[in-house]
Design an enzyme around this catalytic site. Sequence first.
Site, short mmCIF file in Angstrom:
data_model
loop_
_atom_site.label_atom_id
_atom_site.label_comp_id
_atom_site.label_asym_id
_atom_site.label_seq_id
_atom_site.Cartn_x
_atom_site.Cartn_y
_atom_site.Cartn_z
N VAL A 53 0.72 -1.31 0.01
CA VAL A 53 -0.22 -0.14 0.08
C VAL A 53 0.89 1.36 -0.01
O VAL A 53 0.75 2.20 -0.70
CB VAL A 53 -0.91 0.01 1.19
CG1 VAL A 53 -1.64 1.34 1.15
CG2 VAL A 53 -2.02 -1.20 1.30
N CYS A 54 2.06 1.27 0.72
CA CYS A 54 2.75 2.39 0.91
C CYS A 54 3.34 3.12 -0.36
O CYS A 54 2.99 4.41 -0.69
CB CYS A 54 4.06 1.94 1.72
SG CYS A 54 3.60 1.38 3.62
#
Length: 179
Positions: A53-54
């Site tokens: 996600v980052c």
Amino acid sequence: MNRVLNIGEQFPEFNLQGVVSLEQEKEFQSFSKENINGKWSVIFFWPFDFTFVCPTEIAEFNKELEEFSLRDTVVFGASGDSHFVHLAWRKNHADLEKLKFPMLADYKKELSTALGILERDTQAPLRATFIVDPEGVIRFVSLHDLKVGRNVKEVIRTLDALQTDELCPCNWKKGDKTL
């Protein structure tokens, strides 16, 4: 977990290494609260490098960097990984190679601890976003579950509203009437 610093409180002092380039001998630079004093600032945290996600969030902040610049706002990203890990990730992830803002290394988690944003079990920084005004006062705080990415356009919308110094109704957008 410490108490999360809140709106109206001073953003804490910090001194962290940041990755600013992939060019050898120019990769790293030191950053401190001096780099945000006198400017609007957005400082956002992610839990770990080399995750899923980052990089979507980091890439989106980079994509919208001109919008922040048009608002005289500096952007810093940070996690609890070291500057060496940040550099390796940038070199190995196509979406991160051309970042135009520093990736701060809060390796000792001093800033994350001072902000109160360490996740209880993993001791990783939460997905936290802070908007700080030119006097160093926190004006916006947002925390997200580790599994959920944030909305960068909402950060920009909130920054716009804060910079009006007016009352802004629900769903207000730049150019709309204030109250």
